[in-house]
Design an enzyme around this catalytic site. Sequence first.
Site, PDB file in Angstrom:
ATOM      1  CD  GLU A  32      -2.864   1.211   2.342  1.00 42.78           C
ATOM      2  OE1 GLU A  32      -2.846   0.320   3.211  1.00 42.78           O
ATOM      3  OE2 GLU A  32      -3.600   2.204   2.375  1.00 42.78           O
ATOM      4  NE  ARG A 259       3.189  -8.580   9.193  1.00 47.13           N
ATOM      5  CZ  ARG A 259       3.148  -7.290   8.808  1.00 47.13           C
ATOM      6  NH1 ARG A 259       4.089  -6.464   9.160  1.00 47.13           N
ATOM      7  NH2 ARG A 259       2.158  -6.838   8.105  1.00 47.13           N
ATOM      8  CE  LYS A 269       2.204   2.756   7.213  1.00 51.92           C
ATOM      9  NZ  LYS A 269       2.661   1.428   6.858  1.00 51.92           N
TER      10      LYS A 269
HETATM   11  P1  ATP Z   1       3.335  -2.034   7.559  1.00 53.16           P
HETATM   12  O1  ATP Z   1       2.079  -1.666   8.268  1.00 53.16           O
HETATM   13  O2  ATP Z   1       4.457  -2.425   8.438  1.00 53.16           O
HETATM   14  O3  ATP Z   1       3.703  -1.045   6.487  1.00 53.16           O
HETATM   15  P2  ATP Z   1       1.775  -3.615   5.812  1.00 53.16           P
HETATM   16  O4  ATP Z   1       1.327  -5.014   5.961  1.00 53.16           O
HETATM   17  O5  ATP Z   1       0.783  -2.535   5.876  1.00 53.16           O
HETATM   18  O6  ATP Z   1       2.990  -3.363   6.777  1.00 53.16           O
HETATM   19  P3  ATP Z   1       1.995  -3.395   2.992  1.00 53.16           P
HETATM   20  O7  ATP Z   1       2.338  -2.069   2.441  1.00 53.16           O
HETATM   21  O8  ATP Z   1       0.604  -3.840   2.882  1.00 53.16           O
HETATM   22  O9  ATP Z   1       2.521  -3.430   4.472  1.00 53.16           O
HETATM   23  O10 ATP Z   1       3.012  -4.491   2.547  1.00 53.16           O
HETATM   24  C1  ATP Z   1       3.182  -5.087   1.288  1.00 53.16           C
HETATM   25  C2  ATP Z   1       3.562  -6.514   1.493  1.00 53.16           C
HETATM   26  O11 ATP Z   1       4.652  -6.642   2.380  1.00 53.16           O
HETATM   27  C3  ATP Z   1       2.411  -7.318   2.083  1.00 53.16           C
HETATM   28  O12 ATP Z   1       2.274  -8.502   1.337  1.00 53.16           O
HETATM   29  C4  ATP Z   1       2.859  -7.597   3.492  1.00 53.16           C
HETATM   30  O13 ATP Z   1       2.359  -8.828   3.929  1.00 53.16           O
HETATM   31  C5  ATP Z   1       4.378  -7.608   3.364  1.00 53.16           C
HETATM   32  N1  ATP Z   1       5.013  -7.262   4.622  1.00 53.16           N
HETATM   33  C6  ATP Z   1       4.763  -6.184   5.395  1.00 53.16           C
HETATM   34  N2  ATP Z   1       5.497  -6.219   6.518  1.00 53.16           N
HETATM   35  C7  ATP Z   1       6.232  -7.349   6.465  1.00 53.16           C
HETATM   36  C8  ATP Z   1       7.188  -7.965   7.336  1.00 53.16           C
HETATM   37  N3  ATP Z   1       7.520  -7.407   8.500  1.00 53.16           N
HETATM   38  N4  ATP Z   1       7.750  -9.134   6.961  1.00 53.16           N
HETATM   39  C9  ATP Z   1       7.422  -9.692   5.786  1.00 53.16           C
HETATM   40  N5  ATP Z   1       6.540  -9.182   4.924  1.00 53.16           N
HETATM   41  C10 ATP Z   1       5.941  -8.017   5.243  1.00 53.16           C
HETATM   42 MG    MG Z   2       2.291  -0.647   4.601  1.00 53.00          MG
HETATM   43 MG    MG Z   3      -1.193  -3.064   4.674  1.00 49.49          MG
END
Ligand code: ATP
Ligand code: MG
Ligand code: MG
Length: 561
Positions: A32, A259, A269
């Site tokens: 995202e 993760r 963030k």
């Molecule tokens: P964050 O809130 O930490 O930004 P998120 O899940 O909102 O994480 P996204 O922007 O949706 O992040 O992430 C894109 C991809 O990266 C998704 O498929 C998510 O599952 C993966 N991802 C995010 N954080 C991790 C992590 N700590 N380890 C492995 N994969 C991750």
């Molecule tokens: Mg994110």
């Molecule tokens: Mg997300």
Amino acid sequence: PVDPDAMFKQGFLDEVYKLRPSENVVTRFPPEPNGYLHIGHAKAIAVNFGFARHHGGVCYLRYDDTNPEKEEEKYFTAILDMVEWLGFKPYKITHSSDNFQKLYDLAEKLIGMGKAYVCACQDEEIKRQRGGEKGETPRYRCAHADQSVEENLTKFRDMRDGKYKPREVFLRMKQDISDGNPQMWDLAAYRIKTDTPHHKTGFDWKIYPTYDFTHGVCDSFEGITHSLCTTEFIASRVSYEWLNKNLGVYEPMQREYGRLNLTGTVLSKRKILKLVEEKHVRDWDDPRLYTLIGIRRRGIPPGAILEFVNELGVTTNITTIPIHRFEQSIRKYLEKTVPRLMMVLDPVPLVIEDAEELELDVPFSPKDPKMGSHKVRFTPTVYIDRSDFREVDSKDYFRLAPGKSVGLLHAPYPVKATSFTKDESTGKVTEIRGVFDKELKKAKTYIQWVGTAGSRKVEARIHNPLFNSEKPDDVEGGFLKDLNPDSEVVYPDAVIESGFDEVKARAPWPEAAGESELGKGGPESIRFQGLRVAYFAVDSDTTDDKIVLNRIVSLKEDSNK
Ligand code: ATP
Ligand code: MG
Ligand code: MG
């Protein structure tokens, strides 16, 4: 060397492939665009792009941009930058928003099948329908679920046409509330949002699809074979499958891996924003942060991150790694890939009375002759580190002191100190004098030095952990109470030998590991080991007049240099 594809050849990712062996593997990395990527995302990138590459397939970069309030243009470029920096090339760059019309049409189709309805219930009521806070009461559906297809279609079009206010109504999928999985309890499919323009579609849309409605359908549109996501989506697998099956579209397979988390830092963030706003760090790319832009600025090579992820392997378990273990892995990678130079953090001149100027040929690496060698000028006055001299000698001390000799790396003879001068007001030694100790064949210790000819002055920034504890969030008063006041120590008058210019000209380092094209042009790709000091890379604050270096990692664990 570590096999870069090891994690795809066995274990979880191999099982995933065997569940659906495909000639044309298609995956996607779906961030995202609402923030900068962090170290955890490097795993997601490595898994998705790597899985496709290993199986000869392709991987999309899909911006999951269905939430205009949270998304900003600058994050799109930053995300692509990081994917490319890690050495991957998206097959295509897409946006969930490219499909807004198609998604809308499928929502109407679902309504037409009697599988979705427009609901006007508010949060409290929805909670009760779902069995209350703890599931203590029976689940039930509201009267909206019994509306006719025509009524739902009319209301959904009214939603689209702005005839409702935000939160007044929403579109729900009609799933299976008797299922034990909450992801089947009539999830939201569309919500009204009218306040913020979408970065691509502006104010065209007044309704936006939810993650649960969007993700699987976009996977289907792109023909994703293996939809790899993290384990918090395990429960969502049923709704993911339910939707594509009911719509009668191509069905990708979703599987979930654990993760990657780091302890001793914060990745959220909101928290990083706080650190930036309160100026505890320089910016989002501060080398003390574990954002990918921070890691890059600090000089950590992309290959080292991929090797780290690969070493950890991929399972369904969440991997929680302390910072020192991450650094250990980076250190191992740098050890074999970057050249060595002599630099002095806190210089004090040493005048060797019987020395003459000499040109020395010094290898860039003692172990890897392929790295070549370079010329170093030895001069009668050299700079050594203040910490390598003591005003008063003692038996158990093996560096320089009055009457004691120390070796100078690569120099013809060890040096014996004869006298020193001191600035009485500061108490600091200002000059040491000495002579070659030609009798001494081998000194107990060899120290680094920098000559006065061709050397350069640099600002060296030594980064230590930003937080004192392993779990900054658990500290009383919150993570801001756990800040390490010495997380950045600056040496403004450090000096480096002339070999730096050649290291700079030959960057990016490592030249090995097929990384030569990666990170080309970035100052951080000028990397070296400062002998007896630490690993360093050039910082982006560097100008024509001033070189700024970041410590990437120390030479040894628990060393404060
Ligand atoms: P964050 O809130 O930490 O930004 P998120 O899940 O909102 O994480 P996204 O922007 O949706 O992040 O992430 C894109 C991809 O990266 C998704 O498929 C998510 O599952 C993966 N991802 C995010 N954080 C991790 C992590 N700590 N380890 C492995 N994969 C991750
Ligand atoms: Mg994110
Ligand atoms: Mg997300």
